[in-house]
Design a protein around this motif. Structure first.
Motif, PDB file in Angstrom:
ATOM      1  N   PHE A   9       0.849  -1.180   0.000  1.00  5.19           N
ATOM      2  CA  PHE A   9       0.000   0.000   0.000  1.00  5.19           C
ATOM      3  C   PHE A   9       0.888   1.234   0.000  1.00  5.19           C
ATOM      4  CE2 PHE A   9      -2.330  -3.435   1.836  1.00  5.19           C
ATOM      5  CZ  PHE A   9      -3.620  -3.289   1.349  1.00  5.19           C
ATOM      6  N   GLY A  10       0.380   2.324  -0.540  1.00  4.42           N
ATOM      7  CA  GLY A  10       1.149   3.554  -0.532  1.00  4.42           C
ATOM      8  C   GLY A  10       0.495   4.638  -1.346  1.00  4.42           C
ATOM      9  N   VAL A  14       4.616   6.857  -4.950  1.00  6.74           N
ATOM     10  CA  VAL A  14       5.477   5.772  -4.470  1.00  6.74           C
ATOM     11  C   VAL A  14       5.205   4.487  -5.251  1.00  6.74           C
ATOM     12  CG1 VAL A  14       5.938   4.257  -2.493  1.00  6.74           C
ATOM     13  CG2 VAL A  14       5.836   6.738  -2.168  1.00  6.74           C
ATOM     14  N   LEU A  15       3.932   4.166  -5.444  1.00 14.07           N
ATOM     15  CA  LEU A  15       3.592   2.932  -6.168  1.00 14.07           C
ATOM     16  C   LEU A  15       4.009   3.015  -7.632  1.00 14.07           C
ATOM     17  CD1 LEU A  15       0.130   2.037  -4.596  1.00 14.07           C
ATOM     18  CD2 LEU A  15       2.427   1.330  -3.875  1.00 14.07           C
ATOM     19  N   LYS A  16       3.856   4.169  -8.235  1.00 15.80           N
ATOM     20  CA  LYS A  16       4.278   4.332  -9.633  1.00 15.80           C
ATOM     21  C   LYS A  16       5.799   4.203  -9.755  1.00 15.80           C
ATOM     22  CE  LYS A  16       1.007   3.701 -11.111  1.00 15.80           C
ATOM     23  NZ  LYS A  16       0.714   2.621 -12.007  1.00 15.80           N
ATOM     24  N   GLN A  17       6.533   4.654  -8.751  1.00 11.72           N
ATOM     25  CA  GLN A  17       7.996   4.519  -8.776  1.00 11.72           C
ATOM     26  C   GLN A  17       8.396   3.044  -8.681  1.00 11.72           C
ATOM     27  OE1 GLN A  17      10.147   7.160  -9.375  1.00 11.72           O
ATOM     28  NE2 GLN A  17      11.571   5.483  -9.703  1.00 11.72           N
ATOM     29  N   ILE A  18       7.687   2.288  -7.848  1.00  8.88           N
ATOM     30  CA  ILE A  18       7.948   0.845  -7.761  1.00  8.88           C
ATOM     31  C   ILE A  18       7.747   0.203  -9.127  1.00  8.88           C
ATOM     32  CG2 ILE A  18       7.130  -1.344  -6.797  1.00  8.88           C
ATOM     33  CD1 ILE A  18       6.464   0.219  -4.199  1.00  8.88           C
ATOM     34  N   GLU A  19       6.653   0.559  -9.789  1.00  9.35           N
ATOM     35  CA  GLU A  19       6.396   0.014 -11.126  1.00  9.35           C
ATOM     36  C   GLU A  19       7.501   0.396 -12.107  1.00  9.35           C
ATOM     37  OE1 GLU A  19       2.410  -0.267 -12.882  1.00  9.35           O
ATOM     38  OE2 GLU A  19       1.750   0.866 -11.122  1.00  9.35           O
ATOM     39  N   LYS A  20       7.901   1.654 -12.057  1.00  3.07           N
ATOM     40  CA  LYS A  20       8.945   2.145 -12.968  1.00  3.07           C
ATOM     41  C   LYS A  20      10.269   1.427 -12.730  1.00  3.07           C
ATOM     42  CE  LYS A  20      11.245   6.398 -14.369  1.00  3.07           C
ATOM     43  NZ  LYS A  20      11.385   7.838 -14.104  1.00  3.07           N
ATOM     44  N   ILE A  28      -0.743  -4.457 -10.766  1.00  2.40           N
ATOM     45  CA  ILE A  28      -2.074  -3.893 -10.904  1.00  2.40           C
ATOM     46  C   ILE A  28      -2.214  -2.851  -9.801  1.00  2.40           C
ATOM     47  CG2 ILE A  28      -4.550  -4.257 -10.802  1.00  2.40           C
ATOM     48  CD1 ILE A  28      -2.189  -6.646 -12.392  1.00  2.40           C
ATOM     49  N   THR A  29      -2.497  -1.612 -10.173  1.00  2.00           N
ATOM     50  CA  THR A  29      -2.725  -0.560  -9.190  1.00  2.00           C
ATOM     51  C   THR A  29      -4.216  -0.485  -8.912  1.00  2.00           C
ATOM     52  OG1 THR A  29      -0.850   0.670 -10.081  1.00  2.00           O
ATOM     53  CG2 THR A  29      -2.358   1.868  -8.641  1.00  2.00           C
ATOM     54  N   LEU A  30      -4.553  -0.562  -7.633  1.00  2.00           N
ATOM     55  CA  LEU A  30      -5.956  -0.544  -7.211  1.00  2.00           C
ATOM     56  C   LEU A  30      -6.233   0.695  -6.378  1.00  2.00           C
ATOM     57  CD1 LEU A  30      -6.336  -4.261  -6.054  1.00  2.00           C
ATOM     58  CD2 LEU A  30      -6.869  -3.280  -8.290  1.00  2.00           C
ATOM     59  N   SER A  31      -7.440   1.207  -6.507  1.00  3.70           N
ATOM     60  CA  SER A  31      -7.896   2.348  -5.725  1.00  3.70           C
ATOM     61  C   SER A  31      -9.075   1.906  -4.870  1.00  3.70           C
ATOM     62  CB  SER A  31      -8.324   3.476  -6.665  1.00  3.70           C
ATOM     63  OG  SER A  31      -8.876   4.538  -5.936  1.00  3.70           O
ATOM     64  N   ASN A  32      -8.999   2.188  -3.573  1.00  2.95           N
ATOM     65  CA  ASN A  32     -10.082   1.838  -2.657  1.00  2.95           C
ATOM     66  C   ASN A  32     -11.337   2.604  -3.066  1.00  2.95           C
ATOM     67  OD1 ASN A  32     -11.808   1.876  -0.207  1.00  2.95           O
ATOM     68  ND2 ASN A  32     -10.060   0.823   0.703  1.00  2.95           N
ATOM     69  N   THR A  33     -12.471   1.915  -3.091  1.00  2.00           N
ATOM     70  CA  THR A  33     -13.697   2.559  -3.542  1.00  2.00           C
ATOM     71  C   THR A  33     -14.301   3.481  -2.498  1.00  2.00           C
ATOM     72  OG1 THR A  33     -15.071   0.708  -2.816  1.00  2.00           O
ATOM     73  CG2 THR A  33     -14.283   0.676  -5.117  1.00  2.00           C
ATOM     74  N   SER A  34     -13.890   3.358  -1.230  1.00  2.00           N
ATOM     75  CA  SER A  34     -14.506   4.192  -0.197  1.00  2.00           C
ATOM     76  C   SER A  34     -13.545   5.163   0.473  1.00  2.00           C
ATOM     77  CB  SER A  34     -15.173   3.311   0.864  1.00  2.00           C
ATOM     78  OG  SER A  34     -14.221   2.475   1.478  1.00  2.00           O
ATOM     79  N   ILE A  35     -12.236   5.011   0.270  1.00  3.48           N
ATOM     80  CA  ILE A  35     -11.257   5.892   0.899  1.00  3.48           C
ATOM     81  C   ILE A  35     -10.447   6.570  -0.201  1.00  3.48           C
ATOM     82  CG2 ILE A  35      -9.318   6.063   2.491  1.00  3.48           C
ATOM     83  CD1 ILE A  35     -10.317   3.446   3.787  1.00  3.48           C
ATOM     84  N   HIS A  36     -10.614   7.864  -0.330  1.00  2.00           N
ATOM     85  CA  HIS A  36      -9.912   8.630  -1.357  1.00  2.00           C
ATOM     86  C   HIS A  36      -8.396   8.554  -1.128  1.00  2.00           C
ATOM     87  CE1 HIS A  36      -9.376  11.618  -4.433  1.00  2.00           C
ATOM     88  NE2 HIS A  36      -8.718  12.406  -3.616  1.00  2.00           N
ATOM     89  N   ASN A  37      -7.652   8.380  -2.176  1.00  2.00           N
ATOM     90  CA  ASN A  37      -6.183   8.316  -2.149  1.00  2.00           C
ATOM     91  C   ASN A  37      -5.638   7.139  -1.349  1.00  2.00           C
ATOM     92  OD1 ASN A  37      -5.698  10.489  -3.856  1.00  2.00           O
ATOM     93  ND2 ASN A  37      -5.875  11.953  -2.181  1.00  2.00           N
ATOM     94  N   ASP A  38      -6.370   6.037  -1.290  1.00  6.28           N
ATOM     95  CA  ASP A  38      -5.882   4.797  -0.673  1.00  6.28           C
ATOM     96  C   ASP A  38      -5.603   3.822  -1.814  1.00  6.28           C
ATOM     97  OD1 ASP A  38      -5.245   2.714   1.052  1.00  6.28           O
ATOM     98  OD2 ASP A  38      -7.337   2.143   1.350  1.00  6.28           O
ATOM     99  N   PHE A  39      -4.316   3.586  -2.074  1.00  6.07           N
ATOM    100  CA  PHE A  39      -3.923   2.757  -3.207  1.00  6.07           C
ATOM    101  C   PHE A  39      -3.235   1.482  -2.738  1.00  6.07           C
ATOM    102  CE2 PHE A  39      -3.867   7.141  -4.769  1.00  6.07           C
ATOM    103  CZ  PHE A  39      -4.747   7.033  -5.830  1.00  6.07           C
ATOM    104  N   ALA A 157     -12.853  -5.357   1.777  1.00  3.39           N
ATOM    105  CA  ALA A 157     -12.463  -4.096   1.138  1.00  3.39           C
ATOM    106  C   ALA A 157     -12.758  -4.193  -0.356  1.00  3.39           C
ATOM    107  CB  ALA A 157     -10.979  -3.821   1.361  1.00  3.39           C
ATOM    108  N   ASN A 158     -13.164  -3.074  -0.906  1.00  6.63           N
ATOM    109  CA  ASN A 158     -13.483  -2.988  -2.328  1.00  6.63           C
ATOM    110  C   ASN A 158     -12.517  -2.043  -3.019  1.00  6.63           C
ATOM    111  OD1 ASN A 158     -15.775  -4.583  -1.874  1.00  6.63           O
ATOM    112  ND2 ASN A 158     -17.027  -2.791  -1.452  1.00  6.63           N
ATOM    113  N   TYR A 159     -12.072  -2.453  -4.182  1.00  3.27           N
ATOM    114  CA  TYR A 159     -11.137  -1.651  -4.975  1.00  3.27           C
ATOM    115  C   TYR A 159     -11.559  -1.682  -6.437  1.00  3.27           C
ATOM    116  CZ  TYR A 159      -7.793  -1.570  -1.119  1.00  3.27           C
ATOM    117  OH  TYR A 159      -7.179  -1.346   0.083  1.00  3.27           O
ATOM    118  N   THR A 160     -11.063  -0.720  -7.163  1.00  5.66           N
ATOM    119  CA  THR A 160     -11.177  -0.759  -8.620  1.00  5.66           C
ATOM    120  C   THR A 160      -9.780  -0.643  -9.204  1.00  5.66           C
ATOM    121  OG1 THR A 160     -11.548   1.633  -8.735  1.00  5.66           O
ATOM    122  CG2 THR A 160     -13.501   0.228  -8.737  1.00  5.66           C
TER     123      THR A 160
END
Length: 169
Positions: A9-10, A14-20, A28-39, A157-160
């Motif tokens: 999580f991060g 930070v997560l994009k740097q890990i991917e790079k 796969i980058t996921l975004s929490n459906t109920s908490i803004h900016n929780d990746f 937890a739900n993510y997209t």
């Protein structure tokens, strides 16, 4: 066949740097459906994790086509050895049907690496509404006890799946 999924999580940068830094991995980058900016970042390469503090899961069961987009539902529970056998039977029965729930891409049963009595049901769906319809169907009934009884330390937890083109730079 995928045998391990790792997660961390991060923040988005930070997560994009890990991917790079790891272009040979399937993330796969996921975004929490109920908490803004929780990746959350999933590494579905099956290789040893590259994360500083990974959550590692053994894939105990999979049914589907490894479709990594759409809606993700994580359902966490703690079970005894007997209850794990019962869950496995329920999952096998669902998978043995000729027709899986509409919109279901993949159904995973995961075991956290350091917690052998825990299970995570990870389902991926084309749409969150497909999951909502399944929750009201007869094929979901065998799984309802885990979320409804309070006896299994259940949480979810739900993510997209987050798409790069929709994010600010």
């Amino acid at each position: 066949m995928l045998k391990k999924i790792s997660s961390t999580f991060g923040s988005w940068p930070v997560l994009k740097q890990i991917e790079k830094n790891n272009p040979n991995r399937q993330f796969i980058t996921l975004s929490n459906t109920s908490i803004h900016n929780d990746f959350q970042l999933l590494d579905v390469s099956g290789q040893d994790p590259v994360f500083a503090n990974p959550l590692n899961y053994f894939v105990k069961f999979h049914h589907g086509n490894y479709v990594w987009n759409g809606f993700y539902r994580f359902a966490f529970m703690t079970l005894s050895e007997e209850e794990i056998k019962v869950l496995n039977a329920k999952v096998a029965q669902l998978a043995s049907r000729n027709q899986m729930p509409m919109g279901l891409n993949d159904f995973f049963v995961l075991q956290p690496e350091k917690r052998p009595n825990e299970r995570v049901l990870l389902t991926t769906w084309q749409l969150d509404s497909d999951y909502a319809i399944w929750r009201r169907s007869a094929s979901y009934e065998p799984f309802k006890i885990y979320s409804d009884s309070g006896a299994y330390n259940y949480h979810d937890a739900n993510y997209t799946a987050y798409r790069l083109h929709s994010l600010p730079s």
